[in-house]
Scaffold this motif. Structure first.
Motif, short mmCIF file in Angstrom:
data_model
loop_
_atom_site.label_atom_id
_atom_site.label_comp_id
_atom_site.label_asym_id
_atom_site.label_seq_id
_atom_site.Cartn_x
_atom_site.Cartn_y
_atom_site.Cartn_z
N ALA A 142 4.54 5.53 -5.43
CA ALA A 142 4.43 5.62 -6.89
C ALA A 142 3.45 6.72 -7.29
O ALA A 142 3.67 7.45 -8.25
N ALA A 143 2.39 6.84 -6.51
CA ALA A 143 1.38 7.86 -6.82
C ALA A 143 2.01 9.25 -6.80
O ALA A 143 1.61 10.14 -7.53
N SER A 180 -1.88 3.18 -8.21
CA SER A 180 -1.39 4.43 -7.62
C SER A 180 -2.56 5.35 -7.30
O SER A 180 -2.65 5.91 -6.21
N GLU A 226 4.71 10.11 -7.98
CA GLU A 226 5.30 10.43 -9.28
C GLU A 226 4.26 10.50 -10.38
O GLU A 226 4.36 11.31 -11.29
N VAL A 227 3.29 9.62 -10.30
CA VAL A 227 2.37 9.47 -11.43
C VAL A 227 1.15 10.39 -11.30
O VAL A 227 0.67 10.94 -12.28
N GLU A 238 -4.08 9.53 -17.15
CA GLU A 238 -3.87 8.08 -17.07
C GLU A 238 -5.14 7.33 -17.47
O GLU A 238 -5.08 6.32 -18.17
N GLU A 245 1.03 0.64 -13.31
CA GLU A 245 0.98 1.22 -11.96
C GLU A 245 -0.01 2.35 -11.81
O GLU A 245 -0.25 2.82 -10.70
N ASN A 247 2.53 1.79 -3.32
CA ASN A 247 1.62 2.42 -4.27
C ASN A 247 1.51 3.92 -4.04
O ASN A 247 1.45 4.70 -4.99
N ARG A 248 1.50 4.29 -2.76
CA ARG A 248 1.40 5.72 -2.48
C ARG A 248 2.64 6.46 -2.92
O ARG A 248 2.58 7.60 -3.36
N GLU A 255 0.82 -1.20 0.00
CA GLU A 255 0.00 0.00 0.00
C GLU A 255 0.86 1.26 0.00
O GLU A 255 0.59 2.24 -0.69
N SER A 285 -4.63 4.37 -4.40
CA SER A 285 -4.03 4.51 -3.06
C SER A 285 -4.23 5.91 -2.48
O SER A 285 -4.00 6.13 -1.31
N ARG A 312 -0.25 -3.71 -8.40
CA ARG A 312 0.90 -3.01 -8.94
C ARG A 312 1.67 -3.94 -9.89
O ARG A 312 1.76 -5.13 -9.70
#
Ligand SMILES: Nc1ncnc2c1ncn2[C@@H]1O[C@H](COP(=O)(O)OP(=O)(O)OP(=O)(O)O)[C@@H](O)[C@H]1O
Ligand SMILES: [Mg+2]
Length: 592
Positions: free
Chosen positions: A15-16, A100, A18-19, A29, A96, A12-13, A9, A103, A74
């Motif tokens: 990664a979030a 992301s 960045e994305v 996205e 992802e 994912n946060r 979890e 999350s 993910r």
């Protein structure tokens, strides 16, 4: 220090971060996923600039319940069947985006494959809270609610719903230009923001860029060393105060790549002032082996194997097209106005000289009215003109004016004047722009700037966010003499313009003011930023390079320059006039 494996979890946060920067990036996205699923129609709904709701509905392949579960994990993707990341043609490949987003928001996916039943899964900040059957047509609907609601650190960086909406609209436009074969519609708080039907590339670009490009745009299509550049750019005379209308694509993927932006800038280098920007939609197509798209989490940057070749393609291709257009427009301009070429008799010229008591500024303004049709877009670049000059018979005595008496005009851009002690050359556009700015400054220090009402109010079409910004600035603009009103969601009505401006290019002015307001933000009042705004206005009230001036107009300009502070420099810091003293001329000819 103990090293630990992070829970998924948390991964994912991270990664979030960045994305998913803001609603517009989540929206991007989701649209990319819809396009990758083969959608022919993408329907977008937003509330409060996407802060409350971002929803994307497509008519693509859909997913079965098992796939939906995987999609939210993910590094789960359907887009790299053979591990060949070099050849990936889809927008996505990292697997992802969905986990992301899930999350940092509440995410609901409804999906249905053709011939099967629909299914729904809801994830709230990384935790599955609901799943079950759902009714929908074949395709997928993804709903993102309350983005960053529980991530205060992120929420802090979000801007107003209006600003977030502007960014969302920008994301949609980019993808809609990339895929002209797909229909797009966007509703924001129940209002239609954009709607385009499937079409060819040029039609789609034209539908999403300023309508003015019909007249002020230049089609581009060139090939060099197996690389291809297509699209449309604005002529140098049609530019903006902000680089917000530049849409760049590599192999149909929207990018905000520094190399490409830099090349675009370089192509216009000596055609535009440093703070002015062209409008452009440019598509670079290169063999897949020439470009690496996997260099940025949001995939908005790319790496070229041979960056110099790409730069060369853009700078060379645009430059050639702009030079060619420069010659064409200048030639056409002269042909269209034979009347403007008649030499005025010297007597009339003296009759029209401003008297001592007359305000030269008002004289100059009046003079503009008479020859208004001569206003036209002509490239401002000297190199673009055929040799063109007109001269006055040099019989008149030379009164002792510091900037002399106008003797002629060269290339419809420069005034040549004879002073007692030498030869003066004036850049008419630069000089006039400066005069207008000084008039605006002077007028505004004594209270509100005088207005000049338009006989027929002018309606100017703009993007909704641009209209929002102008609407918010109505009282400030009124104090500066510009009277505007909101006219529906995507238009403004102009009732009066600042009197010191003279005849103004109104659509251009509004467009630039909106860009300026976006850039200045709302932290300070407009009056505190008067100078910026006044300079933007001045630019649109100016005598353009390329306009044929009457002798009286030229002289009026010279007289006003003599009594105006800072008139020796244009608003961009370049000189507005130069003088060759008699001694200098003698030196040139070896007489000394
Ligand atoms: N609208 C959709 N229609 C059909 N399948 C979808 C849709 N959205 C997502 N998917 C499926 O879910 C998977 C995961 O989506 P996600 O966006 O997280 O990753 P991706 O698109 O594969 O890669 P990236 O992270 O680079 O976007 C996709 O590979 C696709 O198979
Ligand atoms: Mg994706």
């Amino acid at each position: 220090m103990s090293i630990r494996r992070l829970p998924s979890e948390l991964i994912n946060r991270i990664a979030a971060g960045e994305v998913v920067e803001r609603p517009a990036s989540a929206l991007k996205e989701l649209i990319e996923n819809a396009l990758d699923a083969g959608a022919k129609s993408v329907v977008i709904r937003l509330s409060a600039g996407g802060l409350d709701l971002v929803e994307v509905t497509d008519d693509g392949s859909g997913m079965n319940p098992a796939e939906m579960g995987l999609a939210l994990e993910r590094h789960a993707t359907s887009k790299l069947p053979d591990d060949a990341i070099e050849n990936v043609a889809s927008f996505g490949f990292r697997g992802e985006a969905l986990p992301s987003i899930a999350s940092v928001a509440r995410l609901t996916i409804d999906s249905r494959e053709r011939g099967a039943d629909g299914w729904r899964i809801t994830i709230d900040h990384g935790v599955k809270v609901e799943q079950g059957p759902a009714a929908l047509p074949p395709g997928t609907r993804v709903k993102v609610e309350g983005l960053f609601d529980k991530v205060p650190a992120r929420r802090k960086f979000l801007r107003s719903p209006r600003a977030e909406y502007a960014a969302c609209l920008d994301s949609v436009k980019r993808l809609a230009m990339a895929r002209p074969d797909v229909a797009f519609s966007l509703d924001h708080d129940g209002r239609r923001g954009l709607s385009v039907q499937p079409s060819d590339g040029p039609t789609r670009v034209a539908a999403l860029l300023s309508h003015e490009l019909d007249r002020h745009g230049l089609g581009i299509d060139c090939v060099r060393d197996g690389l291809r550049l297509t699209g449309v750019v604005s002529l140098p005379t049609f530019n903006r105060g902000m680089a917000d209308q530049q849409f760049l694509f590599v192999n149909r993927r929207p990018v905000k790549d520094r190399l490409l932006v830099g090349a675009l800038r370089a192509a216009y280098r000596d055609l535009l002032a440093r703070d002015r920007h062209p409008i452009a939609a440019l598509f670079v197509d290169v063999p897949a082996s020439e470009v690496d798209i996997n260099v940025h989490p949001a995939k908005t940057e790319v790496r070229f194997r041979d960056p110099a070749a790409v730069r060369g393609l853009i700078v060379g291709g645009l430059r050639a097209a702009l030079d060619e257009a420069g010659h064409r427009s200048a030639a056409r301009e002269q042909f269209a106005q034979p009347a403007a070429w008649q030499v005025e008799p010297a007597a009339a010229f003296f009759d029209r000289l401003p008297r001592e008591s007359e305000d030269p500024a008002s004289f100059l303004q009046g003079a503009h009215e008479g020859v208004a049709p001569a206003f036209a877009a002509v490239t401002e670049r000297e190199g673009g003109f055929r040799p063109a000059a007109r001269a006055e018979p040099a019989t008149a005595p030379v009164p002792s004016y510091p900037l002399g008496v106008a003797r002629g005009q060269v290339a419809a851009t420069y005034i040549v004047a004879e002073a007692e002690d030498g030869l003066v050359i004036v850049d008419q556009h630069a000089a006039h722009e400066r005069l207008v700015l000084e008039r605006m400054r002077k007028a505004s220090t004594g209270g509100d700037v005088a207005r000049q009402a338009l006989l027929i109010p002018d309606v100017v079409e703009l993007d909704e966010p641009d209209c929002d910004r102008l609407e918010a600035a109505i009282p400030d603009l009124a104090a500066l003499g510009l009277e505007v009103e909101r006219f529906g969601p995507t238009a403004m009505l102009v009732r009066a313009t600042p009197a010191p401006l003279g005849r103004a290019d109104i659509p251009g002015l509004l467009c630039d003011l909106a860009a300026e307001l976006a850039e200045l933000g709302t932290a300070l009042s407009l009056r505190d930023k008067l100078d910026h705004v006044a300079a933007t206005m001045a630019c649109h009230g100016s005598v353009r390079a390329g306009r044929i001036l009457s002798v009286a107009e030229m002289n009026a300009l010279l007289r006003e320059m003599e009594i105006t502070p800072h008139s020796g420099q244009c608003n961009h810091g370049r000189p507005t006039w130069v003088k060759l003293a008699h001694a200098d001329i003698e030196k040139l000819f070896g007489r000394r």
